[in-house]
Design an enzyme around this catalytic site. Structure first.
Site, PDB file in Angstrom:
ATOM      1  CB  CYS A 190      37.824  51.043  52.771  1.00  0.00           C
ATOM      2  SG  CYS A 190      37.132  50.618  51.188  1.00  0.00           S
ATOM      3  CG  HIS A 242      40.108  47.835  54.171  1.00  0.00           C
ATOM      4  ND1 HIS A 242      38.833  47.297  54.168  1.00  0.00           N
ATOM      5  CD2 HIS A 242      40.308  48.346  52.925  1.00  0.00           C
ATOM      6  CE1 HIS A 242      38.294  47.486  52.982  1.00  0.00           C
ATOM      7  NE2 HIS A 242      39.158  48.110  52.214  1.00  0.00           N
ATOM      8  CG  ASN A 286      37.309  46.043  49.876  1.00  0.00           C
ATOM      9  OD1 ASN A 286      36.634  46.414  50.826  1.00  0.00           O
ATOM     10  ND2 ASN A 286      38.132  46.844  49.218  1.00  0.00           N
TER      11      ASN A 286
HETATM   12  N1  ACO Z   1      40.982  38.653  35.709  1.00  0.00           N
HETATM   13  C1  ACO Z   1      41.976  38.447  34.839  1.00  0.00           C
HETATM   14  N2  ACO Z   1      42.812  39.410  34.415  1.00  0.00           N
HETATM   15  C2  ACO Z   1      42.612  40.634  34.889  1.00  0.00           C
HETATM   16  C3  ACO Z   1      41.584  40.945  35.799  1.00  0.00           C
HETATM   17  C4  ACO Z   1      40.750  39.896  36.192  1.00  0.00           C
HETATM   18  N3  ACO Z   1      39.740  40.055  37.070  1.00  0.00           N
HETATM   19  N4  ACO Z   1      41.641  42.264  36.104  1.00  0.00           N
HETATM   20  C5  ACO Z   1      42.674  42.777  35.427  1.00  0.00           C
HETATM   21  N5  ACO Z   1      43.262  41.799  34.680  1.00  0.00           N
HETATM   22  C6  ACO Z   1      44.421  41.898  33.810  1.00  0.00           C
HETATM   23  C7  ACO Z   1      44.639  43.322  33.351  1.00  0.00           C
HETATM   24  O1  ACO Z   1      43.863  43.583  32.216  1.00  0.00           O
HETATM   25  C8  ACO Z   1      46.129  43.299  33.037  1.00  0.00           C
HETATM   26  O2  ACO Z   1      46.315  42.688  31.776  1.00  0.00           O
HETATM   27  P1  ACO Z   1      47.415  43.276  30.763  1.00  0.00           P
HETATM   28  O3  ACO Z   1      48.725  43.142  31.489  1.00  0.00           O
HETATM   29  O4  ACO Z   1      47.256  42.385  29.572  1.00  0.00           O
HETATM   30  O5  ACO Z   1      47.014  44.702  30.536  1.00  0.00           O
HETATM   31  C9  ACO Z   1      46.698  42.359  34.082  1.00  0.00           C
HETATM   32  O6  ACO Z   1      45.596  41.567  34.554  1.00  0.00           O
HETATM   33  C10 ACO Z   1      47.343  43.065  35.238  1.00  0.00           C
HETATM   34  O7  ACO Z   1      46.454  44.068  35.688  1.00  0.00           O
HETATM   35  P2  ACO Z   1      46.825  45.001  36.891  1.00  0.00           P
HETATM   36  O8  ACO Z   1      45.692  45.943  37.160  1.00  0.00           O
HETATM   37  O9  ACO Z   1      48.183  45.570  36.698  1.00  0.00           O
HETATM   38  O10 ACO Z   1      46.896  43.914  38.073  1.00  0.00           O
HETATM   39  P3  ACO Z   1      47.425  44.094  39.531  1.00  0.00           P
HETATM   40  O11 ACO Z   1      48.494  43.113  39.802  1.00  0.00           O
HETATM   41  O12 ACO Z   1      47.690  45.536  39.881  1.00  0.00           O
HETATM   42  O13 ACO Z   1      46.166  43.621  40.379  1.00  0.00           O
HETATM   43  C11 ACO Z   1      44.392  44.551  41.637  1.00  0.00           C
HETATM   44  C12 ACO Z   1      44.965  44.314  40.249  1.00  0.00           C
HETATM   45  C13 ACO Z   1      44.098  43.207  42.285  1.00  0.00           C
HETATM   46  C14 ACO Z   1      43.105  45.352  41.505  1.00  0.00           C
HETATM   47  C15 ACO Z   1      45.435  45.326  42.495  1.00  0.00           C
HETATM   48  O14 ACO Z   1      45.911  46.415  41.774  1.00  0.00           O
HETATM   49  C16 ACO Z   1      44.865  45.796  43.781  1.00  0.00           C
HETATM   50  O15 ACO Z   1      44.530  45.010  44.663  1.00  0.00           O
HETATM   51  N6  ACO Z   1      44.794  47.112  43.978  1.00  0.00           N
HETATM   52  C17 ACO Z   1      44.304  47.699  45.210  1.00  0.00           C
HETATM   53  C18 ACO Z   1      42.835  47.542  45.275  1.00  0.00           C
HETATM   54  C19 ACO Z   1      42.328  47.991  46.609  1.00  0.00           C
HETATM   55  O16 ACO Z   1      42.916  47.762  47.630  1.00  0.00           O
HETATM   56  N7  ACO Z   1      41.208  48.633  46.617  1.00  0.00           N
HETATM   57  C20 ACO Z   1      40.660  49.102  47.824  1.00  0.00           C
HETATM   58  C21 ACO Z   1      40.302  50.453  47.601  1.00  0.00           C
HETATM   59  S1  ACO Z   1      39.508  51.197  48.955  1.00  0.00           S
HETATM   60  C22 ACO Z   1      38.039  50.514  48.944  1.00  0.00           C
HETATM   61  O17 ACO Z   1      37.946  49.464  49.493  1.00  0.00           O
HETATM   62  C23 ACO Z   1      36.909  51.156  48.192  1.00  0.00           C
END
Ligand code: ACO
Length: 318
Positions: A110, A244, A275
């Site tokens: 990214c 990004h 993304n």
């Molecule tokens: N729909 C519904 N529920 C979901 C989903 C979904 N799509 N995905 C996860 N959950 C659930 C999980 O199972 C978890 O449930 P639990 O509490 O019962 O275990 C709950 O939601 C919370 O999950 P988390 O992973 O803790 O959620 P978080 O608030 O961290 O959000 C996210 C997840 C959106 C992926 C966030 O962590 C994020 O944006 N991270 C950075 C991602 C990023 O920027 N990536 C770029 C990388 S570089 C590149 O671009 C390759």
């Protein structure tokens, strides 16, 4: 001397997948995706490849720049989802647009588009090349596990780029790298060698979302502040920030930390595209350019983070 941006271009495939559409594929819903990421829809390429999208974006950037393909001295491309590992995407773009110059790819996930700018700036400042096309393109839909709701909801497909010529508008960059594959990786195939003792790999994007989230919210404002310090730029001088587009909350957290850059200067289009990795920053740049958002002389900060791990920021005068 570094570069001046002559023009921009982009292309996204026509098929749109909304959050409600995704809820038909995995156990998720629009409210969760919108609230956690800011994404409402993304474009997906059902019947065209990454290099085909890249070539369309390249043609749009050339047209916007008033540059003919045969005038190009170098094509630099970035992707983690190219049609092939070999040939590289830049060679496929070269052929598709009718250019004949050298063409190669950089791998930087990214952050890659900003690495293309950094590389182009170095070449242009030597006088070796005079017109460089930089394109980031991704078909993330082909490298995701569509049974994994924690990753498949985040990404989209698209391509975008710029044409550069020598100039004085690349004012500086800051690059932070921390080699690690634990939090974010995309394995290559391991082949069928019967003597291999390596574990079979899962050939899709793997991400520890919450750790990447913590990394990004800390490192993005840090890299921007380091860039501003290095270039002697006050936060109040910054006209626009193009981050990004990975998660609206990451961008908002960065905006809160950089107190003298008003939140509305952090441009966003994540709602419509998700993304798009290496295409993310040039896609937003092209959208804003074509909307007439930028005035000559505007200071624009670019900031990206991603697999590597890496975090890169650059300062460009429009
Ligand atoms: N729909 C519904 N529920 C979901 C989903 C979904 N799509 N995905 C996860 N959950 C659930 C999980 O199972 C978890 O449930 P639990 O509490 O019962 O275990 C709950 O939601 C919370 O999950 P988390 O992973 O803790 O959620 P978080 O608030 O961290 O959000 C996210 C997840 C959106 C992926 C966030 O962590 C994020 O944006 N991270 C950075 C991602 C990023 O920027 N990536 C770029 C990388 S570089 C590149 O671009 C390759």
């Amino acid at each position: 001397m570094s570069f001046h941006i002559l023009g921009t271009g982009s292309y996204v495939p026509p098929t749109v997948l909304t959050n409600d559409d995704l809820a038909q594929i995995v156990d998720t819903n629009d409210e969760w995706i919108s609230a956690r990421t800011g994404i409402r829809r993304r474009h997906v390429a059902a019947d065209e490849t990454t290099s085909e999208m890249a070539a369309k974006a390249a043609a749009a950037a050339l047209e916007n720049s008033g540059v003919e393909p045969e005038e190009l001295d170098l094509i630099l491309c970035a992707t983690v989802s190219g049609d092939y590992i070999c040939p590289n995407m830049a060679c496929l773009v070269q052929r598709a647009i009718g250019a004949s110059c050298p063409a190669f790819d950089l791998n930087g996930a990214c952050s890659a588009f900003l690495l293309l700018l950094e590389t182009a700036a170095a070449y242009l400042s030597t006088g070796r090349y005079r017109k460089i096309l930089c394109v980031g393109a991704e078909q993330m839909s082909r490298i995701l596990d569509w049974t994994d709701r924690s990753t498949c909801i985040l990404f989209g497909d698209g391509a975008a780029g710029v044409v550069l010529e020598p100039g004085d508008n690349y004012l500086g960059s800051e690059l932070i790298f921390r080699g690690s594959q634990e939090l974010l990786n995309l394995p290559t195939a391991v082949g069928t060698f019967p003597g291999s003792r390596l574990e079979p790999q899962h050939p899709y994007v793997y991400m520890n979302g919450s750790e990447i989230y913590k990394f990004a919210t800390r490192i993005v404002p840090q890299v921007i502040q380091q860039l501003l310090d290095k270039t002697g730029t006050a936060q109040t001088d910054v006209k626009w920030v193009i981050c990004h587009q990975a998660n609206r909350r990451i961008i908002e957290a960065a905006a809160r930390r950089l107190k003298d850059i008003p939140a509305e200067k952090f441009l966003m289009n994540i709602e419509d595209y998700g993304n798009t990795s290496a295409a993310s920053i040039p896609l937003l740049l092209d959208e804003c350019n074509r909307a007439g958002k930028f005035q000559k002389g505007d200071l624009i900060v670019f900031a990206a983070f991603g697999g590597g791990l890496s975090c890169v920021a650059s300062l460009v005068r429009w």
